[in-house]
Design a protein around this motif. Sequence first.
Motif, PDB file in Angstrom:
ATOM      1  N   ALA A 168     -33.879  41.293 -19.735  1.00 30.51           N
ATOM      2  CA  ALA A 168     -33.819  42.265 -18.676  1.00 30.51           C
ATOM      3  C   ALA A 168     -34.855  43.342 -18.812  1.00 30.51           C
ATOM      4  CB  ALA A 168     -32.447  42.903 -18.722  1.00 30.51           C
ATOM      5  N   SER A 169     -35.173  43.913 -17.678  1.00 32.04           N
ATOM      6  CA  SER A 169     -36.085  45.041 -17.697  1.00 32.04           C
ATOM      7  C   SER A 169     -35.393  46.270 -18.224  1.00 32.04           C
ATOM      8  CB  SER A 169     -36.595  45.330 -16.289  1.00 32.04           C
ATOM      9  OG  SER A 169     -35.524  45.747 -15.477  1.00 32.04           O
ATOM     10  N   GLU A 170     -36.173  47.216 -18.698  1.00 27.60           N
ATOM     11  CA  GLU A 170     -35.638  48.494 -19.115  1.00 27.60           C
ATOM     12  C   GLU A 170     -35.414  49.372 -17.893  1.00 27.60           C
ATOM     13  OE1 GLU A 170     -34.763  49.030 -22.204  1.00 27.60           O
ATOM     14  OE2 GLU A 170     -35.475  47.030 -22.671  1.00 27.60           O
ATOM     15  N   PRO A 171     -34.583  50.415 -18.025  1.00 28.11           N
ATOM     16  CA  PRO A 171     -34.421  51.346 -16.920  1.00 28.11           C
ATOM     17  C   PRO A 171     -35.767  51.933 -16.523  1.00 28.11           C
ATOM     18  CG  PRO A 171     -32.810  51.773 -18.658  1.00 28.11           C
ATOM     19  CD  PRO A 171     -33.784  50.777 -19.195  1.00 28.11           C
ATOM     20  N   ALA A 172     -35.896  52.248 -15.240  1.00 29.03           N
ATOM     21  CA  ALA A 172     -37.183  52.737 -14.739  1.00 29.03           C
ATOM     22  C   ALA A 172     -37.597  54.025 -15.436  1.00 29.03           C
ATOM     23  CB  ALA A 172     -37.083  52.959 -13.234  1.00 29.03           C
ATOM     24  N   HIS A 173     -38.791  54.058 -15.965  1.00 29.82           N
ATOM     25  CA  HIS A 173     -39.347  55.269 -16.562  1.00 29.82           C
ATOM     26  C   HIS A 173     -40.851  55.083 -16.632  1.00 29.82           C
ATOM     27  CE1 HIS A 173     -40.090  53.185 -20.380  1.00 29.82           C
ATOM     28  NE2 HIS A 173     -38.891  52.662 -20.235  1.00 29.82           N
ATOM     29  N   GLU A 174     -41.538  56.154 -16.955  1.00 33.43           N
ATOM     30  CA  GLU A 174     -42.987  56.090 -17.063  1.00 33.43           C
ATOM     31  C   GLU A 174     -43.368  55.209 -18.242  1.00 33.43           C
ATOM     32  OE1 GLU A 174     -46.697  56.975 -15.526  1.00 33.43           O
ATOM     33  OE2 GLU A 174     -44.728  57.600 -14.763  1.00 33.43           O
ATOM     34  N   VAL A 175     -44.195  54.206 -17.991  1.00 32.53           N
ATOM     35  CA  VAL A 175     -44.591  53.264 -19.031  1.00 32.53           C
ATOM     36  C   VAL A 175     -46.042  53.519 -19.395  1.00 32.53           C
ATOM     37  CG1 VAL A 175     -44.807  50.831 -19.650  1.00 32.53           C
ATOM     38  CG2 VAL A 175     -42.963  51.562 -18.127  1.00 32.53           C
ATOM     39  N   SER A 176     -46.324  53.583 -20.692  1.00 35.74           N
ATOM     40  CA  SER A 176     -47.676  53.887 -21.148  1.00 35.74           C
ATOM     41  C   SER A 176     -48.586  52.678 -20.954  1.00 35.74           C
ATOM     42  CB  SER A 176     -47.645  54.267 -22.632  1.00 35.74           C
ATOM     43  OG  SER A 176     -47.496  53.110 -23.435  1.00 35.74           O
ATOM     44  N   PRO A 177     -49.913  52.908 -20.916  1.00 33.98           N
ATOM     45  CA  PRO A 177     -50.854  51.785 -20.778  1.00 33.98           C
ATOM     46  C   PRO A 177     -50.688  50.738 -21.874  1.00 33.98           C
ATOM     47  CG  PRO A 177     -51.979  53.862 -20.348  1.00 33.98           C
ATOM     48  CD  PRO A 177     -50.603  54.215 -20.837  1.00 33.98           C
ATOM     49  N   GLY A 178     -50.445  51.162 -23.099  1.00 33.35           N
ATOM     50  CA  GLY A 178     -50.284  50.213 -24.188  1.00 33.35           C
ATOM     51  C   GLY A 178     -49.072  49.325 -24.000  1.00 33.35           C
ATOM     52  N   ILE A 179     -47.961  49.908 -23.534  1.00 33.90           N
ATOM     53  CA  ILE A 179     -46.741  49.130 -23.327  1.00 33.90           C
ATOM     54  C   ILE A 179     -46.901  48.198 -22.131  1.00 33.90           C
ATOM     55  CG2 ILE A 179     -44.272  49.273 -22.822  1.00 33.90           C
ATOM     56  CD1 ILE A 179     -44.247  51.941 -24.355  1.00 33.90           C
ATOM     57  N   ILE A 180     -47.619  48.642 -21.108  1.00 28.43           N
ATOM     58  CA  ILE A 180     -47.903  47.759 -19.968  1.00 28.43           C
ATOM     59  C   ILE A 180     -48.626  46.498 -20.445  1.00 28.43           C
ATOM     60  CG2 ILE A 180     -49.324  47.504 -17.892  1.00 28.43           C
ATOM     61  CD1 ILE A 180     -48.686  50.452 -17.283  1.00 28.43           C
TER      62      ILE A 180
END
Length: 324
Positions: free
Chosen positions: A23-35
């Motif tokens: 599953a996806s994580e709850p919506a939050h700001e995702v960093s470029p590295g994690i993307i």
Amino acid sequence: MPVKLINYFIAAIVCIAATPISASEPAHEVSPGIILYNQFKFDTAFPILEEEARSGSAESQYYLGEALRRRSRYMTPEAQHWYETAAMSGSIYAMVQLGRAQNDLCATMENCPPSQKTQAEWFMEAKKITLPKANNGDPESLYLMYEITFDRTWLEKSANSGYAIAQYWMAIGDRQGEGFFLIPGKREAAVSQWLKAASEGGNPKAMMDYIEILYKNGDLEDVRHWLQVAAETGDQKAISSYGSYLAHAPDQVGYPLDLVKGYALISLLKELDGGGAIQDFVQDTLEEIGAKMTPEQIKSSEAVANEWKDTHPPLSFFPDKLGR
């Protein structure tokens, strides 16, 4: 489902076997590295994650540990360093992974790096922080208590509190034979109900599983709805299906023909160069759709692709945050 898509999805499953999806994580700001990590672009992700980690981001510290461990397929000293750094910054996920190190391949190889705490102590630390929040009904903490204890009671409590990840895993557990269902058909109904709830909570993995049930039941209207919603989360599997079906490559679920949008969506998948067989699928599908289009339509699809990219979340394979 057409043979071409079946072959692609089988190949994707083989690729992902070493990097579980959930599953996806709850919506939050995702960093470029994690993307980049979520797109399986590990080589590109490493230096960016390291820069983010050194700047003090506990999330990036955790994901850098995950990336390093997954690359080597066991707990290396460098991976453990970043897990411990994230844990000292309060990351429960890092504490759980450190607690699970006794089951890591390094234990079999008898070369696990020394840790600041024992595995049991990391679990105790995670539980000390998480249990009070879980007892107060925090949905994520209820789920984390399940990950710490593997007591399904916590998972069910989290699911009943509306946590989409827990709802998804309740569906998977019921589908795999967990739980008790005396009346025929109740197990299948429970799986469908949990998947629907998790889909409504925004979980793309649940959406794709729920779509399979809807398709088998002949509910094409809901199939069309949920496939579009799933694609709009950035899920690469959903986008590949949505784009193909819009372009009638093939006409599988009854969308009105839209060659330009279909071609645009499939072309977005070109950037997923870390995802195994997906590029073979992309090339074949673009050739099939492009053969029906004029040069002007192909040109206009570039603007459609750019608009989608600007207004939707990044493409993702949605790997499990707590990777095994």
